[in-house]
Write a protein that holds these residues in place. Structure first.
Motif, short mmCIF file in Angstrom:
data_model
loop_
_atom_site.label_atom_id
_atom_site.label_comp_id
_atom_site.label_asym_id
_atom_site.label_seq_id
_atom_site.Cartn_x
_atom_site.Cartn_y
_atom_site.Cartn_z
N MET A 254 0.82 -1.20 0.00
CA MET A 254 0.00 0.00 0.00
C MET A 254 0.86 1.26 0.00
SD MET A 254 -2.77 1.37 2.72
CE MET A 254 -2.63 3.08 3.09
N SER A 255 1.93 1.21 0.78
CA SER A 255 2.80 2.37 0.91
C SER A 255 3.29 2.87 -0.45
CB SER A 255 3.98 1.98 1.81
OG SER A 255 5.01 2.91 1.71
N THR A 256 3.81 1.97 -1.28
CA THR A 256 4.38 2.38 -2.57
C THR A 256 3.31 2.96 -3.48
OG1 THR A 256 6.02 0.65 -2.33
CG2 THR A 256 5.81 1.61 -4.50
N LYS A 257 2.14 2.36 -3.46
CA LYS A 257 1.04 2.84 -4.30
C LYS A 257 0.65 4.26 -3.90
CE LYS A 257 -3.30 1.08 -6.12
NZ LYS A 257 -4.28 0.02 -6.03
N ARG A 258 0.51 4.49 -2.61
CA ARG A 258 0.13 5.84 -2.14
C ARG A 258 1.25 6.84 -2.44
NH1 ARG A 258 -2.20 8.20 3.46
NH2 ARG A 258 -1.29 10.26 3.22
N SER B 286 3.45 6.73 -4.83
CA SER B 286 3.45 6.99 -6.28
C SER B 286 2.36 8.00 -6.64
CB SER B 286 3.18 5.71 -7.08
OG SER B 286 4.19 4.79 -6.86
N LYS B 287 1.18 7.80 -6.06
CA LYS B 287 0.05 8.69 -6.35
C LYS B 287 0.35 10.10 -5.86
CE LYS B 287 -4.95 8.80 -5.79
NZ LYS B 287 -5.51 9.63 -4.78
N GLU B 288 0.86 10.22 -4.62
CA GLU B 288 1.15 11.55 -4.08
C GLU B 288 2.27 12.22 -4.86
OE1 GLU B 288 0.95 12.66 0.03
OE2 GLU B 288 0.39 10.61 0.55
N PHE B 289 3.30 11.44 -5.25
CA PHE B 289 4.39 12.04 -6.03
C PHE B 289 3.85 12.57 -7.36
CE2 PHE B 289 7.74 12.05 -9.18
CZ PHE B 289 8.65 12.88 -8.55
N ALA B 290 3.00 11.80 -8.02
CA ALA B 290 2.43 12.24 -9.29
C ALA B 290 1.65 13.55 -9.09
CB ALA B 290 1.52 11.15 -9.86
N GLU B 291 0.87 13.61 -8.01
CA GLU B 291 0.07 14.81 -7.75
C GLU B 291 0.95 16.04 -7.52
OE1 GLU B 291 -2.47 13.86 -4.41
OE2 GLU B 291 -3.62 12.40 -5.57
N PRO C 116 2.66 21.17 -8.19
CA PRO C 116 3.28 21.41 -6.89
C PRO C 116 2.69 22.63 -6.18
CG PRO C 116 4.75 22.09 -8.64
CD PRO C 116 3.55 21.46 -9.30
N PRO C 117 2.73 22.60 -4.84
CA PRO C 117 2.34 23.81 -4.11
C PRO C 117 3.24 24.97 -4.52
CG PRO C 117 2.62 21.94 -2.61
CD PRO C 117 3.13 21.51 -3.95
N GLU C 118 2.76 26.17 -4.39
CA GLU C 118 3.48 27.36 -4.82
C GLU C 118 4.89 27.40 -4.22
OE1 GLU C 118 3.13 32.19 -4.44
OE2 GLU C 118 1.35 30.98 -4.06
N GLY C 119 5.89 27.63 -5.08
CA GLY C 119 7.26 27.78 -4.63
C GLY C 119 8.06 26.49 -4.60
N PHE C 120 7.44 25.36 -4.95
CA PHE C 120 8.13 24.07 -4.86
C PHE C 120 8.41 23.45 -6.21
CE2 PHE C 120 6.19 24.29 -0.66
CZ PHE C 120 7.20 23.80 0.16
N THR C 121 9.56 22.75 -6.30
CA THR C 121 9.88 21.87 -7.42
C THR C 121 10.23 20.53 -6.78
OG1 THR C 121 10.90 23.75 -8.52
CG2 THR C 121 11.33 21.59 -9.47
N ILE C 122 9.63 19.46 -7.27
CA ILE C 122 9.84 18.14 -6.65
C ILE C 122 10.32 17.17 -7.72
CG2 ILE C 122 8.70 16.24 -5.43
CD1 ILE C 122 6.73 19.13 -5.07
N THR C 123 11.43 16.48 -7.42
CA THR C 123 11.96 15.47 -8.33
C THR C 123 12.40 14.26 -7.52
OG1 THR C 123 14.17 16.42 -8.17
CG2 THR C 123 12.82 17.16 -10.03
N LEU C 124 12.64 13.17 -8.21
CA LEU C 124 13.22 11.99 -7.58
C LEU C 124 14.72 12.01 -7.86
CD1 LEU C 124 10.67 9.17 -8.51
CD2 LEU C 124 10.95 10.31 -6.31
N PRO C 125 15.52 11.51 -6.93
CA PRO C 125 16.97 11.46 -7.17
C PRO C 125 17.29 10.46 -8.29
CG PRO C 125 16.42 10.30 -5.15
CD PRO C 125 15.15 10.95 -5.63
N PRO C 126 18.52 10.51 -8.80
CA PRO C 126 18.90 9.59 -9.88
C PRO C 126 18.65 8.12 -9.53
CG PRO C 126 20.58 11.26 -9.60
CD PRO C 126 19.58 11.45 -8.49
N SER C 127 18.75 7.77 -8.24
CA SER C 127 18.51 6.38 -7.84
C SER C 127 17.04 6.01 -8.03
CB SER C 127 18.90 6.17 -6.38
OG SER C 127 18.01 6.91 -5.55
N SER D 132 14.49 6.15 -6.17
CA SER D 132 13.73 5.55 -5.09
C SER D 132 12.53 6.44 -4.80
CB SER D 132 14.58 5.44 -3.82
OG SER D 132 13.74 5.24 -2.70
N LEU D 133 11.37 5.85 -4.72
CA LEU D 133 10.16 6.62 -4.42
C LEU D 133 10.16 7.12 -2.97
CD1 LEU D 133 7.06 4.91 -6.02
CD2 LEU D 133 7.85 7.23 -6.32
N HIS D 134 11.06 6.57 -2.15
CA HIS D 134 11.06 6.92 -0.73
C HIS D 134 11.93 8.13 -0.41
CE1 HIS D 134 8.63 3.61 0.91
NE2 HIS D 134 9.06 2.97 -0.16
#
Length: 159
Positions: free
Chosen positions: A1-5, A7-12, A17-28, A30-32
């Motif tokens: 369940m953790s990974t599914k949630r 993934s969904k939150e990361f996509a959202e 993104p909320p104002e002022g934010f940029t969000i990325t995953l590191p080269p590795s 990992s969704l965590h």
């Protein structure tokens, strides 16, 4: 369940993104572990800085809160004044955390902390005292660290 949630939150938050934010995953990839860049609003003494934040999601998320650390140094009562960048944020305290809380809400709380520090719940008592008792001196030191550490793109450690 953790990974599914996660993934969904990361996509959202990465697509909207909320104002002022940029969000990325590191080269590795990992969704965590998320790499986040926060540009505080003009009303904040930390503007126009760009602050790197690493958000780490535990394997039992959402039942345990994420861990948030600043990789960009800043002068703030609720962030350790060292290279660790630990953050004191009420929403993330185990006794306050609710599994229904989303990462977007954590990011909003972080952004609000950059606008209005919480000197009554500090990690750095000396900085909190200065914030309460000598705001101009505190703002000058906050801006000095922005100029020293936060005017370029944050560099995230290799994961």
């Amino acid at each position: 369940m953790s990974t599914k949630r996660i993934s969904k939150e990361f996509a959202e938050v990465s697509q909207n993104p909320p104002e002022g934010f940029t969000i990325t995953l590191p080269p590795s990839a990992s969704l965590h572990t998320w790499h986040i860049v926060l540009t505080p609003p003009p009303s904040s003494p930390f503007h126009p800085g760009r602050f790197g934040i690493i958000l780490t999601l535990p394997t039992d998320y959402p039942f345990k809160p994420p861990v948030v650390k600043f990789i960009t140094r800043l002068y703030h009562p609720n962030v350790t004044n060292d290279s660790l960048g630990n953050v004191c944020l009420g929403i993330l305290k185990p006794e306050n955390w609710k599994p229904s809380t989303k990462i977007a809400a954590v990011l909003e709380a972080l952004r609000n902390l950059m606008i209005e520090p919480q000197p009554d719940d500090p990690l750095e008592e000396r900085i909190a005292d200065e914030y309460r008792n000598d705001r101009p001196a505190w703002e000058a030191k906050a801006r000095e660290l922005v100029n020293r550490f936060a005017l370029e793109e944050p560099v995230f450690p290799a994961s």
